[in-house]
Design a protein around this motif. Structure first.
Motif, short mmCIF file in Angstrom:
data_model
loop_
_atom_site.label_atom_id
_atom_site.label_comp_id
_atom_site.label_asym_id
_atom_site.label_seq_id
_atom_site.Cartn_x
_atom_site.Cartn_y
_atom_site.Cartn_z
N LYS A 6 -7.62 4.46 -4.26
CA LYS A 6 -7.88 3.92 -5.60
C LYS A 6 -8.26 2.44 -5.57
N PHE A 7 -7.66 1.67 -4.65
CA PHE A 7 -7.88 0.23 -4.64
C PHE A 7 -8.84 -0.24 -3.56
N SER A 8 -9.46 0.67 -2.82
CA SER A 8 -10.42 0.31 -1.78
C SER A 8 -11.85 0.46 -2.30
N PRO A 9 -12.70 -0.49 -1.98
CA PRO A 9 -14.10 -0.39 -2.41
C PRO A 9 -14.81 0.80 -1.76
N PRO A 10 -15.82 1.35 -2.42
CA PRO A 10 -16.60 2.44 -1.83
C PRO A 10 -17.15 2.02 -0.47
N LEU A 51 0.02 -4.74 -10.60
CA LEU A 51 -0.24 -5.94 -9.83
C LEU A 51 -1.62 -6.50 -10.17
N SER A 52 -2.01 -7.56 -9.49
CA SER A 52 -3.26 -8.24 -9.84
C SER A 52 -4.51 -7.44 -9.47
N ALA A 53 -4.44 -6.63 -8.41
CA ALA A 53 -5.61 -5.82 -8.01
C ALA A 53 -5.86 -4.73 -9.05
N ARG A 54 -7.13 -4.41 -9.26
CA ARG A 54 -7.51 -3.36 -10.21
C ARG A 54 -8.20 -2.22 -9.45
N PRO A 55 -7.99 -0.98 -9.91
CA PRO A 55 -8.66 0.15 -9.26
C PRO A 55 -10.18 -0.06 -9.22
N THR A 56 -10.78 0.36 -8.13
CA THR A 56 -12.21 0.11 -7.92
C THR A 56 -13.12 1.09 -8.64
N GLY A 57 -12.58 2.24 -9.06
CA GLY A 57 -13.39 3.25 -9.73
C GLY A 57 -13.03 3.43 -11.18
#
Length: 106
Positions: A6-10, A51-57
């Motif tokens: 969920k949090f890793s870029p394509p 947390l501060s990170a947002r899901p990439t999709g």
């Protein structure tokens, strides 16, 4: 594993490994996501904590996943460790005893 995806870029890699180590099972999940600051790591296992990170999709996040994982790991007398820093991804390591009756002493 779902958070790593969920949090890793394509186009990045999520690596999962499971191994027996002595009388324990060790599960490693590594991603190439944004990583986490020390402040985020302090909040990591709290219920409903985002947390501060947002899901990439654009996926939804309730902030419950890792809190539930922590409760399950604790119930199995295991431990969960996190190695992460901004810009270098994250590695989650879960270690649990191979026997349900065995306790791990820190």
């Amino acid at each position: 594993m779902s958070n790593a995806i969920k949090f890793s870029p394509p186009g990045t890699t999520v690596a999962v490994a499971l191994r027996a180590e002595g009388e324990s099972f060790v599960l490693d999940v590594r991603d190439q996501g944004p990583g986490m600051s020390e402040d985020d790591r302090k909040l990591l296992f709290r219920s409903f904590q985002k947390l501060s990170a947002r899901p990439t999709g654009g996926e939804k996040s309730t902030g419950l996943g890792l809190a539930i994982v922590k409760k399950i790991v604790d119930a199995h007398h295991g431990r969960i460790e996190v190695d992460s820093a901004p810009g270098r991804g994250s590695r989650f390591t879960v270690t649990t005893p191979t026997s349900a009756t065995q306790e791990v002493h820190s």
